[in-house]
Design a protein around this motif. Structure first.
Motif, PDB file in Angstrom:
ATOM      1  N   THR A   1      -0.569  -0.679  -5.747  1.00 15.03           N
ATOM      2  CA  THR A   1      -0.011  -0.747  -7.223  1.00 15.03           C
ATOM      3  C   THR A   1       1.603  -0.037  -7.124  1.00 15.03           C
ATOM      4  OG1 THR A   1      -2.325   0.047  -8.007  1.00 15.03           O
ATOM      5  CG2 THR A   1      -0.356   0.671  -9.318  1.00 15.03           C
ATOM      6  N   PRO A   2       2.446  -0.496  -7.960  1.00 17.99           N
ATOM      7  CA  PRO A   2       3.588  -0.199  -7.974  1.00 17.99           C
ATOM      8  C   PRO A   2       3.753   1.590  -8.162  1.00 17.99           C
ATOM      9  CG  PRO A   2       3.436  -2.013  -9.401  1.00 17.99           C
ATOM     10  CD  PRO A   2       2.136  -1.535  -9.072  1.00 17.99           C
ATOM     11  N   ARG A   3       4.765   2.084  -7.213  1.00 20.29           N
ATOM     12  CA  ARG A   3       4.922   3.182  -7.148  1.00 20.29           C
ATOM     13  C   ARG A   3       5.134   4.084  -8.553  1.00 20.29           C
ATOM     14  NH1 ARG A   3       2.630   5.490  -2.708  1.00 20.29           N
ATOM     15  NH2 ARG A   3       3.248   4.262  -0.827  1.00 20.29           N
ATOM     16  N   PRO A   4       5.798   3.643  -9.408  1.00 23.95           N
ATOM     17  CA  PRO A   4       5.954   4.467 -10.544  1.00 23.95           C
ATOM     18  C   PRO A   4       4.643   4.457 -11.472  1.00 23.95           C
ATOM     19  CG  PRO A   4       7.759   2.629 -10.426  1.00 23.95           C
ATOM     20  CD  PRO A   4       6.667   2.637  -9.493  1.00 23.95           C
ATOM     21  N   VAL A   5       3.958   3.628 -11.489  1.00 26.43           N
ATOM     22  CA  VAL A   5       2.389   3.729 -11.960  1.00 26.43           C
ATOM     23  C   VAL A   5       1.798   4.711 -11.329  1.00 26.43           C
ATOM     24  CG1 VAL A   5       0.296   2.512 -12.575  1.00 26.43           C
ATOM     25  CG2 VAL A   5       2.556   1.203 -12.844  1.00 26.43           C
ATOM     26  N   VAL A   6       1.628   4.751 -10.126  1.00 26.17           N
ATOM     27  CA  VAL A   6       0.797   5.925  -9.419  1.00 26.17           C
ATOM     28  C   VAL A   6       1.439   7.261  -9.623  1.00 26.17           C
ATOM     29  CG1 VAL A   6       0.326   6.659  -6.835  1.00 26.17           C
ATOM     30  CG2 VAL A   6       0.504   4.204  -7.326  1.00 26.17           C
ATOM     31  N   TRP A   7       2.562   7.308  -9.521  1.00 30.59           N
ATOM     32  CA  TRP A   7       3.288   8.870  -9.883  1.00 30.59           C
ATOM     33  C   TRP A   7       3.011   9.339 -11.153  1.00 30.59           C
ATOM     34  CZ3 TRP A   7       4.105  11.888  -6.188  1.00 30.59           C
ATOM     35  CH2 TRP A   7       4.883  11.488  -5.079  1.00 30.59           C
ATOM     36  N   VAL A   8       2.892   8.294 -12.174  1.00 34.05           N
ATOM     37  CA  VAL A   8       2.784   8.538 -13.587  1.00 34.05           C
ATOM     38  C   VAL A   8       1.254   9.012 -13.819  1.00 34.05           C
ATOM     39  CG1 VAL A   8       2.156   7.726 -15.897  1.00 34.05           C
ATOM     40  CG2 VAL A   8       4.494   7.266 -14.735  1.00 34.05           C
ATOM     41  N   VAL A   9       0.234   8.294 -13.093  1.00 31.06           N
ATOM     42  CA  VAL A   9      -1.030   8.593 -12.937  1.00 31.06           C
ATOM     43  C   VAL A   9      -1.448   9.918 -12.508  1.00 31.06           C
ATOM     44  CG1 VAL A   9      -3.403   8.176 -12.291  1.00 31.06           C
ATOM     45  CG2 VAL A   9      -1.944   6.313 -13.383  1.00 31.06           C
ATOM     46  N   GLY A  10      -0.594  10.130 -11.166  1.00 32.28           N
ATOM     47  CA  GLY A  10      -0.681  11.415 -10.459  1.00 32.28           C
ATOM     48  C   GLY A  10      -0.215  12.422 -11.210  1.00 32.28           C
ATOM     49  N   ALA A  11       0.923  12.265 -11.904  1.00 30.87           N
ATOM     50  CA  ALA A  11       1.614  13.413 -12.677  1.00 30.87           C
ATOM     51  C   ALA A  11       0.602  13.843 -13.738  1.00 30.87           C
ATOM     52  CB  ALA A  11       2.785  13.024 -13.323  1.00 30.87           C
ATOM     53  N   VAL A  12      -0.036  13.056 -14.585  1.00 36.81           N
ATOM     54  CA  VAL A  12      -0.994  13.481 -15.405  1.00 36.81           C
ATOM     55  C   VAL A  12      -2.079  14.186 -15.066  1.00 36.81           C
ATOM     56  CG1 VAL A  12      -2.611  12.619 -17.440  1.00 36.81           C
ATOM     57  CG2 VAL A  12      -0.221  11.474 -17.140  1.00 36.81           C
ATOM     58  N   LEU A  13      -2.701  13.699 -13.894  1.00 37.35           N
ATOM     59  CA  LEU A  13      -3.755  14.524 -13.494  1.00 37.35           C
ATOM     60  C   LEU A  13      -3.389  15.910 -12.752  1.00 37.35           C
ATOM     61  CD1 LEU A  13      -5.494  11.362 -11.802  1.00 37.35           C
ATOM     62  CD2 LEU A  13      -6.577  12.717 -13.669  1.00 37.35           C
ATOM     63  N   GLY A  14      -2.035  15.660 -11.985  1.00 40.14           N
ATOM     64  CA  GLY A  14      -1.539  16.847 -11.405  1.00 40.14           C
ATOM     65  C   GLY A  14      -1.501  17.988 -12.699  1.00 40.14           C
TER      66      GLY A  14
ATOM     67  N   VAL B   1       0.087   9.973  -1.186  1.00 38.33           N
ATOM     68  CA  VAL B   1       0.621   9.286  -2.141  1.00 38.33           C
ATOM     69  C   VAL B   1       2.060   8.840  -2.016  1.00 38.33           C
ATOM     70  CG1 VAL B   1       1.221   9.217  -5.026  1.00 38.33           C
ATOM     71  CG2 VAL B   1      -0.973  10.024  -4.173  1.00 38.33           C
ATOM     72  N   GLY B   2       2.834   9.666  -1.299  1.00 41.72           N
ATOM     73  CA  GLY B   2       4.106   9.295  -1.107  1.00 41.72           C
ATOM     74  C   GLY B   2       4.325   8.547   0.140  1.00 41.72           C
ATOM     75  N   GLY B   3       3.163   8.187   0.646  1.00 40.57           N
ATOM     76  CA  GLY B   3       2.968   7.101   1.707  1.00 40.57           C
ATOM     77  C   GLY B   3       3.512   7.735   3.157  1.00 40.57           C
ATOM     78  N   VAL B   4       3.289   9.130   3.167  1.00 44.54           N
ATOM     79  CA  VAL B   4       3.169   9.650   4.471  1.00 44.54           C
ATOM     80  C   VAL B   4       1.889   9.614   5.233  1.00 44.54           C
ATOM     81  CG1 VAL B   4       3.626  11.872   5.760  1.00 44.54           C
ATOM     82  CG2 VAL B   4       4.959  11.481   3.702  1.00 44.54           C
ATOM     83  N   ASP B   5       1.862   9.042   6.428  1.00 46.76           N
ATOM     84  CA  ASP B   5       0.685   8.695   7.245  1.00 46.76           C
ATOM     85  C   ASP B   5       0.667   9.747   8.450  1.00 46.76           C
ATOM     86  OD1 ASP B   5       2.540   7.624   8.577  1.00 46.76           O
ATOM     87  OD2 ASP B   5       1.580   5.716   8.792  1.00 46.76           O
ATOM     88  N   SER B   6       1.292  10.859   8.259  1.00 47.31           N
ATOM     89  CA  SER B   6       1.242  11.624   9.450  1.00 47.31           C
ATOM     90  C   SER B   6       1.012  12.940   9.183  1.00 47.31           C
ATOM     91  CB  SER B   6       2.708  11.686  10.328  1.00 47.31           C
ATOM     92  OG  SER B   6       2.957  12.696  11.052  1.00 47.31           O
ATOM     93  N   ALA B   7       0.536  14.183  10.181  1.00 42.56           N
ATOM     94  CA  ALA B   7       0.339  15.543   9.829  1.00 42.56           C
ATOM     95  C   ALA B   7       1.475  16.323  10.132  1.00 42.56           C
ATOM     96  CB  ALA B   7      -0.667  16.100  10.853  1.00 42.56           C
ATOM     97  N   GLU B   8       2.657  15.712  10.774  1.00 40.99           N
ATOM     98  CA  GLU B   8       3.640  16.775  10.938  1.00 40.99           C
ATOM     99  C   GLU B   8       4.563  17.192   9.651  1.00 40.99           C
ATOM    100  OE1 GLU B   8       6.029  18.635  13.328  1.00 40.99           O
ATOM    101  OE2 GLU B   8       4.375  17.375  13.973  1.00 40.99           O
ATOM    102  N   PRO B   9       4.481  16.304   8.754  1.00 37.79           N
ATOM    103  CA  PRO B   9       5.199  16.742   7.407  1.00 37.79           C
ATOM    104  C   PRO B   9       4.575  18.047   6.822  1.00 37.79           C
ATOM    105  CG  PRO B   9       5.098  14.434   7.447  1.00 37.79           C
ATOM    106  CD  PRO B   9       4.152  14.899   8.503  1.00 37.79           C
ATOM    107  N   LEU B  10       3.287  18.469   7.083  1.00 34.76           N
ATOM    108  CA  LEU B  10       2.541  19.376   6.572  1.00 34.76           C
ATOM    109  C   LEU B  10       3.138  20.903   6.921  1.00 34.76           C
ATOM    110  CD1 LEU B  10      -1.124  18.357   7.064  1.00 34.76           C
ATOM    111  CD2 LEU B  10       0.079  18.706   4.893  1.00 34.76           C
ATOM    112  N   THR B  11       4.126  20.612   8.192  1.00 40.08           N
ATOM    113  CA  THR B  11       4.749  21.880   8.475  1.00 40.08           C
ATOM    114  C   THR B  11       6.224  21.762   8.250  1.00 40.08           C
ATOM    115  OG1 THR B  11       5.393  21.002  10.789  1.00 40.08           O
ATOM    116  CG2 THR B  11       3.164  21.881  10.721  1.00 40.08           C
ATOM    117  N   GLY B  12       6.703  20.735   7.269  1.00 37.01           N
ATOM    118  CA  GLY B  12       8.124  20.651   6.915  1.00 37.01           C
ATOM    119  C   GLY B  12       8.350  21.590   5.847  1.00 37.01           C
TER     120      GLY B  12
END
Length: 242
Positions: free
Chosen positions: A64-77, A139-150
């Motif tokens: 699904t296009p990123r803008p749609v995902v982010w809008v849905v995520g923003a409402v639920l968030g 949702v941001g496309g990250v598939d690694s655990a390393e950014p959890l420490t960023g």
């Protein structure tokens, strides 16, 4: 590791509810319903977060296009964020105000009950923040655990914990509820009116900073080892895979 964390938090909430419920029949006391209501409200953010995962992950998988995902995520968030202070709010129930003269309930029972209740709120708050950081990264496309420490993850965690602490203050001292957002003008007037009273602004800042620091330390104790473990496992897999 993550499974143990989730199961442990859920069991703490169940334990808190059991202690509240069995108090009445065991000691012939009245059932203190506000505690049960607070526990239900405390669990509400996790329910919303689960709904967000169920809705967002399929959208990401099917491309699904990123803008749609982010809008849905923003409402639920936003819904999740409005409910989140209800979890941490349980720390303000760390008192014995529910005890009544003439009840046969031992003081030790009520002390342990409110302690378990408060800890269930702390653990639920910490788990919520960690899970929403995970969802945001996925949702941001990250598939690694390393950014959890960023830095990004740390900033997000810090902002969320500050908002939680301020929300708890508003709930306890201004007597606001999550659903008061339906009347934004009245909500803003009530908050501003409170903060203009002598000493209120200093109390709000002090409570928010100290409360956020407390939750941050609990986050470090609970989530730090989990994140480190996830990163180590990922690094080990990368090494063996290469």
């Amino acid at each position: 590791m993550l499974t143990s964390l989730v199961v442990g938090v859920l069991l703490m909430n169940v334990f808190a509810a059991v202690l509240v419920v069995v108090r009445a029949p065991v000691y012939g006391a009245r059932l203190y319903r506000p505690m049960l209501l607070n526990l239900v409200l405390s669990a509400a953010p996790l329910v919303v977060l689960g709904l967000a995962v169920v809705v967002l992950l399929p959208l990401v998988v099917v491309g699904t296009p990123r803008p749609v995902v982010w809008v849905v995520g923003a409402v639920l968030g936003l819904v999740w964020l409005l409910l989140l202070p209800n979890s941490g709010y349980l720390i303000t129930e760390l008192n014995l105000n529910h005890r009544r003269e003439g009840e046969r309930v031992p003081e030790w029972y009520d002390v342990l009950s409110v302690l378990v209740l408060a800890m269930s709120g702390v653990l639920t708050t910490v788990l919520n923040v960690f899970l929403v950081v995970l969802v945001a990264l996925v949702v941001g496309g990250v598939d690694s655990a390393e950014p959890l420490t960023g830095t990004t993850a740390r900033l997000l965690e810090g902002v969320l914990l500050l908002l939680v602490a301020f929300g708890i203050y508003l709930g306890r001292h201004v007597r606001l509820n999550s659903w008061d957002v339906k009347h934004p003008r009245h909500l803003v007037r009530k908050v501003l009116g409170h903060l203009r009273t002598p000493g209120a602004l200093g109390n709000a800042i002090g409570f928010t900073l100290i409360g956020a620091t407390f939750f941050a330390l609990m986050y470090l104790v609970m989530i730090g080892p989990v994140v480190r473990g996830l990163v180590d496992v990922e690094q080990l897999r990368n090494m063996t895979g290469s």
